[in-house]
Scaffold this motif. Structure first.
Motif, PDB file in Angstrom:
ATOM      1  N   UNK A 221       0.837  -1.201   0.000  1.00 22.76           N
ATOM      2  CA  UNK A 221       0.000   0.000   0.000  1.00 22.76           C
ATOM      3  C   UNK A 221       0.871   1.251   0.000  1.00 22.76           C
ATOM      4  N   UNK A 222       0.200   2.392   0.058  1.00 22.31           N
ATOM      5  CA  UNK A 222       0.921   3.670   0.073  1.00 22.31           C
ATOM      6  C   UNK A 222       0.141   4.667   0.919  1.00 22.31           C
ATOM      7  N   UNK A 223       0.869   5.638   1.469  1.00 20.66           N
ATOM      8  CA  UNK A 223       0.258   6.683   2.291  1.00 20.66           C
ATOM      9  C   UNK A 223       0.839   8.034   1.886  1.00 20.66           C
ATOM     10  N   UNK A 224      -0.020   9.050   1.896  1.00 19.27           N
ATOM     11  CA  UNK A 224       0.441  10.431   1.768  1.00 19.27           C
ATOM     12  C   UNK A 224       0.571  10.993   3.179  1.00 19.27           C
ATOM     13  N   UNK A 225       1.706  11.612   3.459  1.00 15.63           N
ATOM     14  CA  UNK A 225       1.961  12.072   4.830  1.00 15.63           C
ATOM     15  C   UNK A 225       2.499  13.495   4.835  1.00 15.63           C
ATOM     16  N   UNK A 226       2.125  14.224   5.880  1.00 16.98           N
ATOM     17  CA  UNK A 226       2.709  15.527   6.183  1.00 16.98           C
ATOM     18  C   UNK A 226       3.285  15.431   7.590  1.00 16.98           C
ATOM     19  N   UNK A 227       4.488  15.953   7.766  1.00 19.97           N
ATOM     20  CA  UNK A 227       5.148  15.866   9.067  1.00 19.97           C
ATOM     21  C   UNK A 227       5.805  17.192   9.425  1.00 19.97           C
ATOM     22  N   UNK A 228       5.841  17.470  10.713  1.00 18.91           N
ATOM     23  CA  UNK A 228       6.618  18.596  11.223  1.00 18.91           C
ATOM     24  C   UNK A 228       7.925  18.029  11.752  1.00 18.91           C
ATOM     25  N   UNK A 229       9.032  18.583  11.274  1.00 16.84           N
ATOM     26  CA  UNK A 229      10.357  18.064  11.615  1.00 16.84           C
ATOM     27  C   UNK A 229      11.191  19.164  12.251  1.00 16.84           C
ATOM     28  N   UNK A 230      11.889  18.809  13.321  1.00 14.69           N
ATOM     29  CA  UNK A 230      12.782  19.766  13.982  1.00 14.69           C
ATOM     30  C   UNK A 230      14.203  19.214  14.009  1.00 14.69           C
ATOM     31  N   UNK A 231      15.152  20.063  13.569  1.00 11.08           N
ATOM     32  CA  UNK A 231      16.578  19.757  13.684  1.00 11.08           C
ATOM     33  C   UNK A 231      17.214  20.783  14.621  1.00 11.08           C
ATOM     34  N   UNK A 232      18.197  20.322  15.392  1.00 12.39           N
ATOM     35  CA  UNK A 232      18.972  21.220  16.243  1.00 12.39           C
ATOM     36  C   UNK A 232      20.456  21.013  15.964  1.00 12.39           C
ATOM     37  N   UNK A 233      21.249  22.037  16.233  1.00 12.12           N
ATOM     38  CA  UNK A 233      22.697  21.941  16.045  1.00 12.12           C
ATOM     39  C   UNK A 233      23.371  21.943  17.407  1.00 12.12           C
ATOM     40  N   UNK A 234      23.791  20.762  17.905  1.00  9.29           N
ATOM     41  CA  UNK A 234      24.509  20.712  19.184  1.00  9.29           C
ATOM     42  C   UNK A 234      25.848  21.423  19.083  1.00  9.29           C
ATOM     43  N   UNK A 235      26.435  21.689  20.228  1.00  6.45           N
ATOM     44  CA  UNK A 235      27.684  22.449  20.254  1.00  6.45           C
ATOM     45  C   UNK A 235      28.823  21.732  19.534  1.00  6.45           C
ATOM     46  N   UNK A 236      28.885  20.402  19.658  1.00  5.19           N
ATOM     47  CA  UNK A 236      30.034  19.675  19.138  1.00  5.19           C
ATOM     48  C   UNK A 236      29.693  18.664  18.048  1.00  5.19           C
ATOM     49  N   UNK A 237      28.476  18.718  17.517  1.00  9.33           N
ATOM     50  CA  UNK A 237      28.077  17.743  16.512  1.00  9.33           C
ATOM     51  C   UNK A 237      27.458  18.438  15.308  1.00  9.33           C
ATOM     52  N   UNK A 238      27.030  17.620  14.349  1.00 11.92           N
ATOM     53  CA  UNK A 238      26.322  18.149  13.189  1.00 11.92           C
ATOM     54  C   UNK A 238      24.831  18.218  13.500  1.00 11.92           C
ATOM     55  N   UNK A 239      24.055  18.681  12.514  1.00 12.09           N
ATOM     56  CA  UNK A 239      22.617  18.791  12.709  1.00 12.09           C
ATOM     57  C   UNK A 239      22.022  17.441  13.089  1.00 12.09           C
ATOM     58  N   UNK A 240      21.202  17.459  14.153  1.00 10.99           N
ATOM     59  CA  UNK A 240      20.559  16.247  14.638  1.00 10.99           C
ATOM     60  C   UNK A 240      19.046  16.410  14.595  1.00 10.99           C
ATOM     61  N   UNK A 241      18.343  15.371  14.111  1.00 13.01           N
ATOM     62  CA  UNK A 241      16.888  15.415  14.127  1.00 13.01           C
ATOM     63  C   UNK A 241      16.398  15.347  15.568  1.00 13.01           C
ATOM     64  N   UNK A 242      15.628  16.362  15.978  1.00 16.12           N
ATOM     65  CA  UNK A 242      15.135  16.422  17.359  1.00 16.12           C
ATOM     66  C   UNK A 242      13.819  15.670  17.508  1.00 16.12           C
ATOM     67  N   UNK A 243      12.885  15.911  16.586  1.00 19.55           N
ATOM     68  CA  UNK A 243      11.618  15.180  16.633  1.00 19.55           C
ATOM     69  C   UNK A 243      10.942  15.206  15.274  1.00 19.55           C
TER      70      UNK A 243
END
Length: 333
Positions: A221-243
């Protein structure tokens, strides 16, 4: 006179051979000294690798902080490889010397060689080397340099890869949901297509928040989806997906399976209470979306219909007698 000279000439090579031969103790000490020198060289080269990395560091040379750390890791790895190669060379020579005494059955010489070797090693220096080899923390100077790299925002490829490690809910208001509120879709089970960022809600050096749309497809099957995505930039890492938060997930209606299912409002067998009987007349498992009215209340649900079996909606134990219904979809499950 000539006889004396002749005797001296015969004895001289033996004297030279004896005077030039190395004792087992001297061989052991010599190899131990080489071990110590190798350990000292390793620590010096390790410090040099750190100093040169920091001295030559240019943040613009790196797209991500991870790239910068990988560059430093490679420099350290090269130092360790050189150290290990020298160590193996010394170890091989030690093994050959030890074997020589075994073959000569000279246990006293072997013991003297081994004792001199072991006692000649600088144990404190060796401990520092072992600690450096085990240490996985980056030096403060390296961390400070890498922090100056400001990575680019995650692109679609990176976002899709991160999304496929998550699960999302149906995401609509409760009265609009077909499935159980506990149902979750594991995105690694789907191919993500037609990914598009529809709205950027935050875009700073520390936060990147957006709403995106996409289609999830697999073999069934297939689904159409909409999502809210948050990324944060920690002090010593690259961009990380928060939620990731679902803003709505809808099954794609193909109408391919509509005529494989039949419906009937009938007595549920518990004394005059009627239920909607859903019969799957096919050999494939289907999910049927049903809007129905029971006891005057409008309800919505998705029913799993097993191959060639019946499923029931409403009835005595399902919300009461069904008076009407409407089918929202019939799809593979």
């Amino acid at each position: 006179m000539h006889q004396t000279i002749k005797c001296c000439l015969l004895i001289l090579p033996l004297i030279l051979l004896y005077s030039c031969s190395t004792s087992p103790e001297e061989e052991g000490k010599k190899l131990a000294t080489r071990i110590n020198e190798n350990d000292e060289q390793f620590l010096i080269e390790l410090q040099q690798a750190e100093a040169e990395f920091v001295k030559d560091f240019n943040a613009s040379d790196y797209a991500t902080r991870d790239d910068a750390y990988k560059d430093y890791d490679k420099r350290v790895a090269d130092v360790i490889i050189d150290y290990r190669e020298r160590e193996q060379e010394i170890s091989a020579e030690r093994g050959e010397t030890s074997l020589k005494y075994f073959k000569d059955k000279n246990t006293d010489s072997w013991s003297a060689f081994e004792a001199a070797f072991e006692s000649g090693i600088d144990r404190q220096l060796l401990a520092r080397v072992k600690a450096a080899l085990k240490n996985t923390d980056y030096p403060a100077s390296v961390v400070t340099a890498v922090r100056t790299v400001i990575p680019a925002k995650p692109n679609a490829k990176k976002i899709i890869a991160d999304l496929q490690t998550t699960k999302i809910a149906e995401g609509f208001p409760k009265d609009k949901c077909w499935f159980s509120e506990n149902q979750r879709w594991t995105l690694e089970n789907y191919e993500i297509k037609d990914f598009k960022i529809e709205e950027v809600m935050a875009d700073t050096n520390k936060d990147y928040v957006f709403v995106a749309s996409m289609r999830l497809e697999n073999d069934h099957n297939a689904f159409d989806a909409r999502v809210k995505v948050s990324y944060i930039l920690p002090q010593d890492e690259d961009w990380q997906m928060e939620f990731v938060n679902s803003c709505g997930l809808s099954i794609v209606r193909t109408h391919k399976y509509d005529d494989l299912v039949s419906y009937e409002i009938a007595d549920d067998g518990w004394g005059g209470v009627k239920a909607l009987q859903i019969t799957n007349n096919s050999d494939v498992e289907l999910v049927v979306g049903v809007d129905y009215v029971a006891r005057g209340n409008r309800r919505r649900t998705a029913v799993l219909a097993s191959p060639n079996k019946k499923a029931q909606v409403g009835g005595t134990f399902g919300g009461g007698s069904v008076t009407s219904y409407e089918i929202g979809f019939v799809e593979r499950y």
